[in-house]
Design a protein around this motif. Structure first.
Motif, PDB file in Angstrom:
ATOM      1  N   TYR A  23       0.964   8.212  -3.857  1.00  0.00           N
ATOM      2  CA  TYR A  23       0.219   8.118  -5.008  1.00  0.00           C
ATOM      3  C   TYR A  23      -0.164   9.347  -5.656  1.00  0.00           C
ATOM      4  O   TYR A  23      -0.793  10.238  -5.061  1.00  0.00           O
ATOM      5  N   GLN A  24       0.035   9.600  -6.846  1.00  0.00           N
ATOM      6  CA  GLN A  24       0.156  10.777  -7.587  1.00  0.00           C
ATOM      7  C   GLN A  24       0.673  11.903  -6.788  1.00  0.00           C
ATOM      8  O   GLN A  24       0.170  12.861  -6.776  1.00  0.00           O
ATOM      9  N   GLY A  25       1.747  11.711  -6.241  1.00  0.00           N
ATOM     10  CA  GLY A  25       2.696  12.646  -5.559  1.00  0.00           C
ATOM     11  C   GLY A  25       2.184  12.964  -4.172  1.00  0.00           C
ATOM     12  O   GLY A  25       2.676  14.031  -3.623  1.00  0.00           O
ATOM     13  N   ARG A  26       1.428  12.185  -3.734  1.00  0.00           N
ATOM     14  CA  ARG A  26       0.945  12.602  -2.213  1.00  0.00           C
ATOM     15  C   ARG A  26       1.181  11.177  -1.384  1.00  0.00           C
ATOM     16  O   ARG A  26       1.311  10.078  -1.982  1.00  0.00           O
ATOM     17  N   ILE A  27       1.347  11.330  -0.202  1.00  0.00           N
ATOM     18  CA  ILE A  27       1.508  10.321   0.956  1.00  0.00           C
ATOM     19  C   ILE A  27       0.478   9.914   1.279  1.00  0.00           C
ATOM     20  O   ILE A  27      -0.730  10.767   1.900  1.00  0.00           O
ATOM     21  N   VAL A  28      -0.228   8.637   0.771  1.00  0.00           N
ATOM     22  CA  VAL A  28      -1.717   7.939   1.009  1.00  0.00           C
ATOM     23  C   VAL A  28      -1.892   7.213   2.197  1.00  0.00           C
ATOM     24  O   VAL A  28      -2.719   7.003   2.871  1.00  0.00           O
ATOM     25  N   GLU A  29      -0.573   6.480   2.546  1.00  0.00           N
ATOM     26  CA  GLU A  29      -0.389   5.609   3.749  1.00  0.00           C
ATOM     27  C   GLU A  29       0.967   5.473   4.217  1.00  0.00           C
ATOM     28  O   GLU A  29       1.751   5.825   3.335  1.00  0.00           O
ATOM     29  N   GLN A  30       1.105   5.404   5.738  1.00  0.00           N
ATOM     30  CA  GLN A  30       2.474   5.214   5.934  1.00  0.00           C
ATOM     31  C   GLN A  30       2.445   4.193   7.296  1.00  0.00           C
ATOM     32  O   GLN A  30       1.378   4.238   8.029  1.00  0.00           O
ATOM     33  N   GLY A  31       3.510   3.662   7.547  1.00  0.00           N
ATOM     34  CA  GLY A  31       3.732   2.825   8.757  1.00  0.00           C
ATOM     35  C   GLY A  31       4.630   1.614   8.481  1.00  0.00           C
ATOM     36  O   GLY A  31       5.336   1.630   7.579  1.00  0.00           O
ATOM     37  N   LYS A  32       4.599   0.623   9.549  1.00  0.00           N
ATOM     38  CA  LYS A  32       5.288  -0.539   9.088  1.00  0.00           C
ATOM     39  C   LYS A  32       4.732  -1.396   8.364  1.00  0.00           C
ATOM     40  O   LYS A  32       3.741  -1.285   7.935  1.00  0.00           O
ATOM     41  N   HIS A  33       5.513  -2.531   8.009  1.00  0.00           N
ATOM     42  CA  HIS A  33       4.832  -3.479   7.117  1.00  0.00           C
ATOM     43  C   HIS A  33       3.490  -3.961   7.514  1.00  0.00           C
ATOM     44  O   HIS A  33       2.356  -4.116   6.638  1.00  0.00           O
ATOM     45  N   GLU A  34       3.680  -4.767   8.674  1.00  0.00           N
ATOM     46  CA  GLU A  34       2.429  -5.233   9.169  1.00  0.00           C
ATOM     47  C   GLU A  34       1.345  -4.137   9.536  1.00  0.00           C
ATOM     48  O   GLU A  34       0.005  -4.646   9.157  1.00  0.00           O
ATOM     49  N   GLU A  35       1.548  -3.116   9.647  1.00  0.00           N
ATOM     50  CA  GLU A  35       0.352  -1.877   9.846  1.00  0.00           C
ATOM     51  C   GLU A  35      -0.197  -1.485   8.785  1.00  0.00           C
ATOM     52  O   GLU A  35      -1.308  -1.608   8.719  1.00  0.00           O
ATOM     53  N   LEU A  36       0.484  -1.393   7.724  1.00  0.00           N
ATOM     54  CA  LEU A  36       0.026  -1.212   6.246  1.00  0.00           C
ATOM     55  C   LEU A  36      -0.771  -2.343   5.750  1.00  0.00           C
ATOM     56  O   LEU A  36      -1.731  -2.195   5.317  1.00  0.00           O
ATOM     57  N   LEU A  37      -0.431  -3.459   5.895  1.00  0.00           N
ATOM     58  CA  LEU A  37      -1.237  -4.617   5.574  1.00  0.00           C
ATOM     59  C   LEU A  37      -2.732  -4.662   6.478  1.00  0.00           C
ATOM     60  O   LEU A  37      -3.660  -4.989   5.736  1.00  0.00           O
TER      61      LEU A  37
END
Length: 602
Positions: free
Chosen positions: A560-574
């Motif tokens: 988001y706007q050049g920064r990593i705001v979230e990371q992980g696997k699909h289930e983890e991000l949900l």
């Protein structure tokens, strides 16, 4: 065009440009030397003609002596001079023009090679039409310099020297009077060069703008017609064309004033000077009719090459301006990032790591801010985020299309700058959202100039990505012709061909920039099966538009706007109930809505 490219529009000083143009002739010095000898010989033969006529008038015609044998020798010598002059002038002209064409051929290759070395940052900002204009129109103008200007200048300058030598032979006093003509002619040439250079620079630039606008309009014709922008584009094109016309008109008025009329006026004054001199001389002593004829003849011959030189000054000015534009581009140092260091590392695993990477395209606004992540060998990393979040910029830096300004990018623990271009391009496969196809045939576009890729390997790659079925249905199969940009193929077919092109090289690292965005749902299902096979044993970075296609990724980065705001696997991000979940729910809702609007299947 951004500020750092504005200097490409500024004309170079003509003296260094002319020296660089002459430097291209050094490798052809042998053939040019022969042409120069023939030029001097042909010019000398032309100059001797009036002297033979003078001898005939004063030694035979005036005294009434008609001795047959001397007259035969004199006439034969006159004919022989003209024949030898014609042969030598034809041969030297042919040699000069043949050399000129070779020089321009070399110049075009040099500028094209230079353009290929420039970085993508240059192509992002410089209009394509302007580049085409430099490589084609400008080099064509330079060709005219070699073909019609330099040879004419040389020939006429040698001729003028010969004319003055003959004048001094006939009458030293009158020849000295005629030397006054040279400063007058030089002043006219100087004034013409001073004013015309500005006009021709403006003409060349407006022509580049015309080419740029024409290229943009043709490529975007579908959008222009869809949004009914024909009148606006026509007005803008007409405005640029009007500016080009005005610059041409200024140069034509200058040509009309300082070229032929001014020189003709000086020639009339010179003729009056000669006739006055002989008229005054006749009051005290008899005038030799042969000498008078020769002088009038030489004056006429003197101003003809001057007129030719003046008329070709306009071509000379255009060529110098065009050459300056070409050399500006050739001197531009915005190169593509190159290898550093003397080591020759190889990509064996395909591990990728970004360490605190910050990047800006324009040097003012950062599009990536302190990006750090690692992709292990054989893993798949997905990049998701809204438009402008920096996904493609990560790909551009990994492919070393741009230089990393802050931070470090590693492949197998080695900085990306230390790998050769050959190693990076052979071990990394890139599939873009908008695939580019070249004019040729299907096999040519999959092999893409790589002679190491056999026909069987081409077919194997096409089968691997499920492109073989539609290729076989083409009238000529793998030999089916491909037009410009693959316009006769559907977007899905073009994408399948780009997949096959990538897999034919068997890359160690696979980069997918929204590779399935242009593919229909049925084709995407087939491609997803191929992608599963493609990812096995390869490190993969995928920019995903449809989040449903990256559920099985080993790791997902949300930008988001050049920064990593979230990371992980699909289930983890949900489970985090953040930006990823919002994007996923919005897409799911849109897909369900689309299905419900289609109605039940028939």
């Amino acid at each position: 065009m951004i500020e750092r490219h504005k200097h490409l529009l500024t004309p170079l000083p003509q003296r260094p440009v002319f020296k660089r143009l002459l430097a291209y002739a050094k490798s052809h010095w042998k053939i040019l030397s022969v042409a120069m000898v023939l030029l001097v010989g042909g010019t000398g033969a032309e100059i001797l003609g009036p002297i033979l006529i003078k001898i005939f008038i004063d030694d035979f015609l005036t005294p009434g002596v008609f001795d047959l044998q001397p007259l035969i020798f004199l006439g034969a010598g006159y004919v022989l001079l003209h024949l030898s002059a014609a042969v030598m002038n034809y041969t030297q002209s042919l040699l000069f023009q043949k050399t000129a064409l070779k020089i321009i051929q070399k110049l075009r290759i040099d500028i094209f090679e230079k353009v290929e070395q420039l970085g993508l940052s240059f192509f992002d900002q410089f209009p394509t039409g302007g580049l085409v204009s430099r490589i084609t129109n400008d080099t064509e103008q330079v060709k005219e310099l070699y073909v019609s200007v330099l040879a004419t200048f040389l020939q006429n300058i040698v001729f003028l020297i010969g004319v003055f030598a003959a004048m001094f032979y006939l009458n030293v006093q009158l020849a000295l009077f005629c030397l006054v003509l040279l400063p007058m002619i030089y002043i006219i040439m100087h004034l013409y060069r001073k004013f015309s250079s500005a006009y021709y620079a403006e003409m060349s630039e407006k022509l580049s703008e015309l080419n740029a606008r024409l290229n943009e309009s043709i490529q975007g014709m579908a959008i222009i017609q869809l949004f009914r922008q024909e009148r606006r584009m026509n007005r803008e094109f007409k405005k640029i064309n009007e500016a080009h016309h005005n610059a041409w008109y200024k140069s034509m008025k200058l040509d009309g004033l300082l070229l032929r009329p001014a020189v003709d006026f000086i020639s009339i004054m010179a003729l009056v000077l000669v006739l006055t001199f002989f008229g005054i001389t006749s009051l005290n002593s008899p005038v030799e009719i042969g000498v008078l004829y020769a002088f009038v003849n030489y004056l006429d011959r003197f101003f003809e090459p001057v007129n030719q030189i003046m008329q070709r000054l306009s071509i000379f000015q255009q060529a110098m301006i065009s050459a300056g534009r070409v050399f500006r581009l050739m001197d531009h140092d915005e190169f593509a990032p190159a290898k550093t260091g003397t080591a020759d590392p190889q990509i064996t695993k395909g591990e990728i790591e970004f360490r605190n990477v910050t990047f800006s395209y324009d040097g003012r606004q950062d599009v990536l801010k302190n990006i750090s992540f690692k992709v292990n060998e054989g893993d798949t990393l997905a990049l998701v985020g809204h438009t402008g979040s920096g996904k493609s910029s990560i790909i551009n830096l990994l492919m070393r299309f741009y230089t990393v300004e802050h931070g470090e990018i590693l492949i197998d623990g080695i900085p990306v700058e230390e790998f050769s271009n050959e190693e990076l391009r052979s071990k990394m496969g890139l599939v873009l959202q908008d695939p580019f196809l070249f004019v040729g045939d299907v096999t040519h576009n999959i092999r893409l100039f790589d002679s190491d890729i056999s026909d069987s390997k081409v077919k194997e790659a096409a089968e691997f990505v499920h492109a073989d079925p539609f290729i076989r249905e083409l009238p000529k199969g793998y030999g089916h012709p491909v037009g410009e940009r693959g316009a006769t193929f559907s977007s899905g077919q073009r994408q399948l061909l780009s997949f096959a092109r990538t897999m034919a090289k068997e890359p160690k690292i696979l980069v997918l920039d929204e590779a399935t965005a242009s593919v229909d749902t049925e084709t995407e299902t087939e491609i997803q099966k191929a992608l599963e096979k493609m990812r096995r044993g390869r490190t993969t970075i995928a920019i995903a538009h449809r989040l449903s296609t990256i559920k099985n990724a080993d790791h997902i980065l949300v930008l988001y706007q050049g920064r990593i705001v979230e990371q992980g696997k699909h289930e983890e991000l949900l489970a985090q109930k953040g930006l990823y979940e919002k994007m996923y729910l919005l897409q799911q809702g849109a897909e369900k809505l689309a299905v419900s609007e289609q109605g039940p299947a028939i």
